[in-house]
Write an enzyme that holds these catalytic residues in place. Structure first.
Site, PDB file in Angstrom:
ATOM      1  N   PRO A 246       0.838  -1.205   0.000  1.00  0.00           N
ATOM      2  CA  PRO A 246       0.000   0.000   0.000  1.00  0.00           C
ATOM      3  C   PRO A 246       0.873   1.256   0.000  1.00  0.00           C
ATOM      4  O   PRO A 246       1.354   1.702   1.037  1.00  0.00           O
ATOM      5  CB  PRO A 246      -0.805  -0.136   1.301  1.00  0.00           C
ATOM      6  N   ASP A 417       5.652   2.482   2.459  1.00  0.00           N
ATOM      7  CA  ASP A 417       4.773   1.350   2.719  1.00  0.00           C
ATOM      8  C   ASP A 417       3.907   1.710   3.921  1.00  0.00           C
ATOM      9  O   ASP A 417       4.407   1.834   5.046  1.00  0.00           O
ATOM     10  CB  ASP A 417       5.620   0.106   3.002  1.00  0.00           C
ATOM     11  N   HIS A 418       2.603   1.890   3.697  1.00  0.00           N
ATOM     12  CA  HIS A 418       1.728   2.382   4.758  1.00  0.00           C
ATOM     13  C   HIS A 418       1.595   1.380   5.907  1.00  0.00           C
ATOM     14  O   HIS A 418       1.153   1.749   7.010  1.00  0.00           O
ATOM     15  CB  HIS A 418       0.340   2.701   4.182  1.00  0.00           C
ATOM     16  N   ARG A 419       1.982   0.137   5.704  1.00  0.00           N
ATOM     17  CA  ARG A 419       1.969  -0.841   6.792  1.00  0.00           C
ATOM     18  C   ARG A 419       3.069  -0.546   7.808  1.00  0.00           C
ATOM     19  O   ARG A 419       2.973  -0.929   8.981  1.00  0.00           O
ATOM     20  CB  ARG A 419       2.156  -2.255   6.230  1.00  0.00           C
ATOM     21  N   VAL A 420       4.133   0.124   7.339  1.00  0.00           N
ATOM     22  CA  VAL A 420       5.293   0.407   8.191  1.00  0.00           C
ATOM     23  C   VAL A 420       5.368   1.886   8.541  1.00  0.00           C
ATOM     24  O   VAL A 420       5.590   2.261   9.698  1.00  0.00           O
ATOM     25  CB  VAL A 420       6.595  -0.028   7.479  1.00  0.00           C
TER      26      VAL A 420
END
Length: 445
Positions: A246, A417-420
């Protein structure tokens, strides 16, 4: 005992590499660290080095061969050993234990002693799996099978001891698609009258184009350029990146007048020319040290945070984009950083990078400013979690304390990376980076 040199796994999930050329001949004496061969991997042309001192006893494979990762490519003899030691070493290499595959072949998807190019799929021996039998399969084969909802245990393997490889999974996928098409074709044939000969002759051509990209009109002149292994890998990796990561984008404009003055002062004392890109790399390292949460990557069930700053620098080459890694940037002075980066870029363009120089990295920088590009969004290079896209430094109208003026401004876009790295963290990172570029004295702190 003789030493077997294996095809290295430069890139995660790589199954093979192309042997570009030999740099030694049989009978040559080699030293530890000496280059033995050049290979083309998914990322770059790299050199395979000797890990021991010895005599080249046998070279396995010819230039142009595609050889499985983990397969032998050469045998080095120690003092006093003769040709009999070669077969003995290769015999040990290709003889797995009773219930485990040979360790060096854990990443390989082809028989240890055969180049991939020499084993046509139609000639490969497949093996069906018995109930309760342990299933050997490469990580890439398991992942592709899972993505398509296939049971890996139901796929016959053509690898060593029935190991399931990528080609087996792809064949199973193709077979699954072909069955409905065949049933549909049979139904249509029964329900419709026979087609005219001209239409029938055209059908195979349409079938060949089902999964192809749109082709140019027949009336236009064009040339199909065969894909290199690197170009295929770039397409695969970047497609996977956009599909699975993402992406989140944040853009800031930084005034560079103070940085350009600082660079001029540095170059008056530095033995190596320091570029704006070198200063950007240093500023990124300083920012990542200040905000360690951004110096991380997605690790499946965890977030891996790095203690050092290793930055990949995107380099355009005739073969494609290469990203050599500048390691320990936080520990390098500006002259050392400039010298290291210059050396990596030159060898990347010459195809002379070593395997270790393109592995790893926690952050990337891509600079298109020299082409006059004002701003752009870059695609994250997995497994990293961020890449900074750098535009051109140009004079723009600015307003300071209510007064109009002119300043040298650069647009910077972070793809994360929107997860990180979520939105707030990305904004914090860019704010800190901008502060360092506009006030370069912070780089010395």
């Amino acid at each position: 005992m003789a030493t077997v040199v294996l095809m290295p796994a430069v890139v995660a999930d790589a199954e093979d590499a192309v042997l570009t050329s030999w740099l030694v001949t049989e009978g040559d004496q080699v030293t530890k660290g000496q280059e033995l061969a050049e290979i083309e991997t998914d990322k770059a042309n790299v050199e395979v080095e000797a890990e021991t001192v010895g005599t080249v006893g046998r070279l396995i494979g010819s230039a142009g061969d595609r050889i499985a990762v983990g397969a032998p490519i050469a045998v080095l003899l120690k003092d006093g050993e003769d040709a009999s030691a070669i077969d003995a070493a290769l015999g040990v290499q290709s003889a797995p234990e009773a219930d485990e595959p040979a360790a060096p072949l854990d990443a390989a998807d082809a028989p240890a002693t055969q180049p991939v190019s020499g084993t046509p799929p139609e000639a490969a021996q497949t093996s069906a799996h018995k109930p309760g039998e342990r299933i050997f399969a490469s990580p890439l084969a398991r992942r592709i099978a899972a993505e398509h909802g296939l049971d890996i245990a139901q796929i016959p393997g053509r690898g060593p001891r029935g190991r399931v490889i990528r080609a087996d999974v792809e064949a199973a996928i193709a077979a699954g698609k072909a069955e409905p098409e065949a049933e549909s074709a049979a139904t249509s044939a029964a329900a419709e009258p026979a087609a005219e000969p001209a239409a029938a002759s055209a059908a195979p051509r349409r079938a060949e184009q089902v999964s192809s990209e749109p082709v140019p009109d027949a009336g236009g002149a064009y040339e199909d350029i065969p894909l290199t292994g690197m170009r295929r890998a770039i397409a695969r990796r970047l497609s996977e990146s956009k599909a699975t990561i993402p992406h989140w984008y944040v853009t800031v404009d930084a005034r560079l007048d103070a940085l350009l003055t600082y660079r001029k002062q540095l170059n008056e004392a530095s033995p190596v020319k320091i570029s704006v890109n070198d200063l950007l790399v240093k500023a990124i390292a300083s920012t990542l040290q200040a905000i360690p949460a951004a110096n991380a990557c997605w690790n499946g069930d965890s977030i891996r945070r790095y203690n050092t700053v290793d930055i990949s620098v995107a380099v355009s080459t005739p073969a494609g984009l290469v990203t050599p890694v500048v390691r320990g940037v936080e520990k390098l002075g500006m002259s050392a950083l400039a010298e290291t980066t210059k050396d990596l870029i030159e060898r990347a363009r010459d195809g002379k990078l070593k395997q270790k120089e393109i592995e790893g990295g926690s952050f990337s920088i891509s600079n298109l400013g020299m082409y006059g590009v004002r701003d752009f969004c870059a695609i994250i290079n997995p497994p990293q979690s961020a890449i900074l896209a750098v535009g051109a430094a140009e004079q723009r109208a600015v307003v300071t304390d209510g007064e109009a003026g002119v300043a040298t401004v650069m647009s910077l876009t972070l793809s994360s990376d929107h997860r990180v790295i979520d939105g707030a963290l990305a904004a914090e990172f860019m704010q800190a980076l901008k502060a360092r570029l506009e006030n370069p004295v912070l780089l010395a702190l």
